[in-house]
Motif scaffolding. Structure first.
Motif, PDB file in Angstrom:
ATOM      1  N   ILE A  54       0.811  -1.219   0.000  1.00 20.93           N
ATOM      2  CA  ILE A  54       0.000   0.000   0.000  1.00 20.93           C
ATOM      3  C   ILE A  54       0.845   1.270   0.000  1.00 20.93           C
ATOM      4  CG2 ILE A  54      -1.772   1.284   1.268  1.00 20.93           C
ATOM      5  CD1 ILE A  54      -2.694  -1.330  -0.118  1.00 20.93           C
ATOM      6  N   LEU A  55       1.939   1.294   0.752  1.00 16.91           N
ATOM      7  CA  LEU A  55       2.720   2.521   0.903  1.00 16.91           C
ATOM      8  C   LEU A  55       3.564   2.866  -0.315  1.00 16.91           C
ATOM      9  CD1 LEU A  55       3.859   2.240   4.635  1.00 16.91           C
ATOM     10  CD2 LEU A  55       1.858   3.387   3.675  1.00 16.91           C
ATOM     11  N   CYS A  56       3.554   2.007  -1.335  1.00 14.65           N
ATOM     12  CA  CYS A  56       4.308   2.327  -2.549  1.00 14.65           C
ATOM     13  C   CYS A  56       3.391   2.336  -3.768  1.00 14.65           C
ATOM     14  CB  CYS A  56       5.456   1.338  -2.758  1.00 14.65           C
ATOM     15  SG  CYS A  56       4.923  -0.312  -3.272  1.00 14.65           S
ATOM     16  N   SER A  57       2.076   2.435  -3.538  1.00 18.29           N
ATOM     17  CA  SER A  57       1.140   2.354  -4.658  1.00 18.29           C
ATOM     18  C   SER A  57       0.159   3.519  -4.618  1.00 18.29           C
ATOM     19  CB  SER A  57       0.370   1.028  -4.603  1.00 18.29           C
ATOM     20  OG  SER A  57      -0.331   0.920  -3.382  1.00 18.29           O
ATOM     21  N   GLY A  58      -0.639   3.616  -5.675  1.00 16.75           N
ATOM     22  CA  GLY A  58      -1.559   4.731  -5.813  1.00 16.75           C
ATOM     23  C   GLY A  58      -2.929   4.473  -5.211  1.00 16.75           C
ATOM     24  N   ILE A  59      -3.837   5.425  -5.434  1.00 13.23           N
ATOM     25  CA  ILE A  59      -5.172   5.381  -4.848  1.00 13.23           C
ATOM     26  C   ILE A  59      -5.996   4.228  -5.400  1.00 13.23           C
ATOM     27  CG2 ILE A  59      -6.130   6.972  -6.561  1.00 13.23           C
ATOM     28  CD1 ILE A  59      -7.042   6.758  -2.803  1.00 13.23           C
ATOM     29  N   LYS A  60      -5.800   3.882  -6.671  1.00 13.38           N
ATOM     30  CA  LYS A  60      -6.545   2.784  -7.277  1.00 13.38           C
ATOM     31  C   LYS A  60      -6.235   1.462  -6.571  1.00 13.38           C
ATOM     32  CE  LYS A  60      -7.415   0.503 -11.734  1.00 13.38           C
ATOM     33  NZ  LYS A  60      -7.075   0.495 -13.195  1.00 13.38           N
ATOM     34  N   PHE A 105      -5.130   1.185  -3.517  1.00 11.88           N
ATOM     35  CA  PHE A 105      -5.644   1.276  -2.155  1.00 11.88           C
ATOM     36  C   PHE A 105      -7.146   0.994  -2.112  1.00 11.88           C
ATOM     37  CE2 PHE A 105      -7.446   3.759   1.389  1.00 11.88           C
ATOM     38  CZ  PHE A 105      -6.795   3.124   2.442  1.00 11.88           C
ATOM     39  N   LYS A 106      -7.893   1.519  -3.078  1.00  5.49           N
ATOM     40  CA  LYS A 106      -9.331   1.261  -3.137  1.00  5.49           C
ATOM     41  C   LYS A 106      -9.608  -0.225  -3.332  1.00  5.49           C
ATOM     42  CE  LYS A 106     -10.900   5.752  -4.901  1.00  5.49           C
ATOM     43  NZ  LYS A 106     -11.506   6.466  -6.060  1.00  5.49           N
ATOM     44  N   LEU A 107      -8.818  -0.863  -4.178  1.00  2.89           N
ATOM     45  CA  LEU A 107      -8.976  -2.294  -4.412  1.00  2.89           C
ATOM     46  C   LEU A 107      -8.694  -3.073  -3.125  1.00  2.89           C
ATOM     47  CD1 LEU A 107      -9.549  -4.561  -6.402  1.00  2.89           C
ATOM     48  CD2 LEU A 107      -7.143  -4.490  -7.095  1.00  2.89           C
ATOM     49  N   PHE A 108      -7.714  -2.612  -2.374  1.00  3.15           N
ATOM     50  CA  PHE A 108      -7.388  -3.237  -1.084  1.00  3.15           C
ATOM     51  C   PHE A 108      -8.580  -3.150  -0.135  1.00  3.15           C
ATOM     52  CE2 PHE A 108      -6.069  -2.338   3.296  1.00  3.15           C
ATOM     53  CZ  PHE A 108      -5.444  -3.541   3.618  1.00  3.15           C
ATOM     54  N   ILE A 109      -9.233  -2.002  -0.078  1.00  4.72           N
ATOM     55  CA  ILE A 109     -10.386  -1.814   0.799  1.00  4.72           C
ATOM     56  C   ILE A 109     -11.543  -2.715   0.369  1.00  4.72           C
ATOM     57  CG2 ILE A 109     -12.137  -0.178   1.572  1.00  4.72           C
ATOM     58  CD1 ILE A 109      -9.394   0.218   2.855  1.00  4.72           C
ATOM     59  N   VAL A 110     -11.796  -2.793  -0.939  1.00  5.77           N
ATOM     60  CA  VAL A 110     -12.882  -3.638  -1.444  1.00  5.77           C
ATOM     61  C   VAL A 110     -12.637  -5.093  -1.085  1.00  5.77           C
ATOM     62  CG1 VAL A 110     -13.967  -4.530  -3.541  1.00  5.77           C
ATOM     63  CG2 VAL A 110     -13.515  -2.075  -3.320  1.00  5.77           C
ATOM     64  N   LEU A 111     -11.423  -5.572  -1.295  1.00  6.11           N
ATOM     65  CA  LEU A 111     -11.092  -6.957  -0.983  1.00  6.11           C
ATOM     66  C   LEU A 111     -11.179  -7.233   0.514  1.00  6.11           C
ATOM     67  CD1 LEU A 111      -8.082  -7.437  -3.426  1.00  6.11           C
ATOM     68  CD2 LEU A 111     -10.322  -8.536  -3.591  1.00  6.11           C
ATOM     69  N   PHE A 155       6.253  -0.469   2.346  1.00  7.81           N
ATOM     70  CA  PHE A 155       6.807   0.112   1.122  1.00  7.81           C
ATOM     71  C   PHE A 155       7.172  -0.970   0.118  1.00  7.81           C
ATOM     72  CE2 PHE A 155       7.492   3.647   4.058  1.00  7.81           C
ATOM     73  CZ  PHE A 155       7.005   4.702   3.300  1.00  7.81           C
ATOM     74  N   ARG A 156       7.432  -2.173   0.616  1.00  7.17           N
ATOM     75  CA  ARG A 156       7.711  -3.304  -0.259  1.00  7.17           C
ATOM     76  C   ARG A 156       7.333  -4.589   0.463  1.00  7.17           C
ATOM     77  NH1 ARG A 156      12.543  -5.902   0.972  1.00  7.17           N
ATOM     78  NH2 ARG A 156      13.861  -4.836   2.516  1.00  7.17           N
ATOM     79  N   ARG A 157       7.056  -5.606  -0.309  1.00  7.73           N
ATOM     80  CA  ARG A 157       6.753  -6.902   0.284  1.00  7.73           C
ATOM     81  C   ARG A 157       8.053  -7.564   0.737  1.00  7.73           C
ATOM     82  NH1 ARG A 157       3.950 -12.376  -2.242  1.00  7.73           N
ATOM     83  NH2 ARG A 157       3.342 -13.201  -0.214  1.00  7.73           N
ATOM     84  N   ASN A 158       8.114  -7.942   1.987  1.00  8.98           N
ATOM     85  CA  ASN A 158       9.323  -8.550   2.521  1.00  8.98           C
ATOM     86  C   ASN A 158       9.469  -9.990   2.028  1.00  8.98           C
ATOM     87  OD1 ASN A 158       9.985  -6.248   3.958  1.00  8.98           O
ATOM     88  ND2 ASN A 158       8.880  -6.894   5.783  1.00  8.98           N
ATOM     89  N   SER A 159      10.562 -10.246   1.345  1.00  6.22           N
ATOM     90  CA  SER A 159      10.813 -11.576   0.825  1.00  6.22           C
ATOM     91  C   SER A 159      11.551 -12.409   1.860  1.00  6.22           C
ATOM     92  CB  SER A 159      11.643 -11.494  -0.461  1.00  6.22           C
ATOM     93  OG  SER A 159      12.027 -12.777  -0.883  1.00  6.22           O
TER      94      SER A 159
END
Length: 227
Positions: free
Chosen positions: A58-64, A66-72, A89-93
């Motif tokens: 979420i912290l490295c992406s846009g509003i679209k 984030f909205k998809l995250f909320i819907v899911l 900011f990134r997915r921890n591998s």
């Protein structure tokens, strides 16, 4: 594609090896496959869906995104107690390199126990990571085995013992074998013990031909030995 006796003989002869194929190292960050399976989170839109929706942290992406995250989240696809996984900011591998390949593999007992021990020691992190990873069954054991091989030189690998045709042009892949492929199947070398895919509704006769050929051949071998 081989008799039980042939399968037993081959596995006993090669009992120091693991049978697994690595068809790609997931390491190139510019590769779409790497982005989907390592950098992004994969979420099924429904229990019946065969595909995934991919989310960036979420912290490295846009509003679209984030909205998809909320819907899911509202639809129950993302559990609220897992929100901290996404607010990064990134997915921890978990690994420096991720590997993938066919999920048709076979390990000997000693290596199986080593893998199970590794999973038990890292269960929480592994399960949390792969919960939101697409096609995790094509990466989970491959990557863990490679991780173990970095410190354990006793683990030796041979390719998978499954014959799978991913190369045929103009066909749905992997190929679903029919009677027209019978001679092709018979020509496969002794290290291919099994084959896929088959579909009883499409062509059951190819399996009957394989059974008949194997049984007849073994019968002849047995008669020859007795004589």
């Amino acid at each position: 594609m081989k008799s039980l006796e042939d399968i037993d003989a081959y596995l006993i002869k090669n009992n120091k090896f693991e049978f697994i194929s690595f068809d790609q190292v997931l390491y190139d960050k510019s590769n779409k496959l790497y982005q989907n399976r390592v950098l992004q989170y994969a979420i099924k839109p429904s229990d019946l869906s065969k595909g995934f929706i991919y989310l960036s942290p979420i912290l490295c992406s846009g509003i679209k995104n984030f909205k998809l995250f909320i819907v899911l989240s509202l639809n129950g696809r993302i559990k609220f107690n897992n929100w901290p996984l996404f607010f990064r900011f990134r997915r921890n591998s978990l690994f420096k390199k991720h590997y993938k390949g066919s999920n048709w593999w076979g390990f000997n007992l000693q290596t199986t126990l080593k893998i199970l021990k590794y999973i038990e020691l890292n269960k929480r992190a592994l399960y949390k990571y792969y919960k939101y990873t697409s096609s995790a069954d094509e990466q989970f054991f491959h990557t863990i085995l490679k991780e173990l091989m970095l410190v354990d030189s006793t683990i030796n690998v041979k390719p998978s013992v499954h014959f799978i045709d991913w190369e045929r042009k103009g066909a749905d892949l992997p190929v679903t074998f029919t009677t027209t492929d019978f001679n092709l199947l018979c020509r496969q070398p002794k290290n291919f013990l099994f084959a896929r895919k088959f579909d009883l509704e499409l062509d059951e006769e190819v399996l009957n031909l394989i059974d008949t050929t194997i049984l007849e051949r073994d019968k002849n071998v047995t008669i020859h030995k007795e004589v």
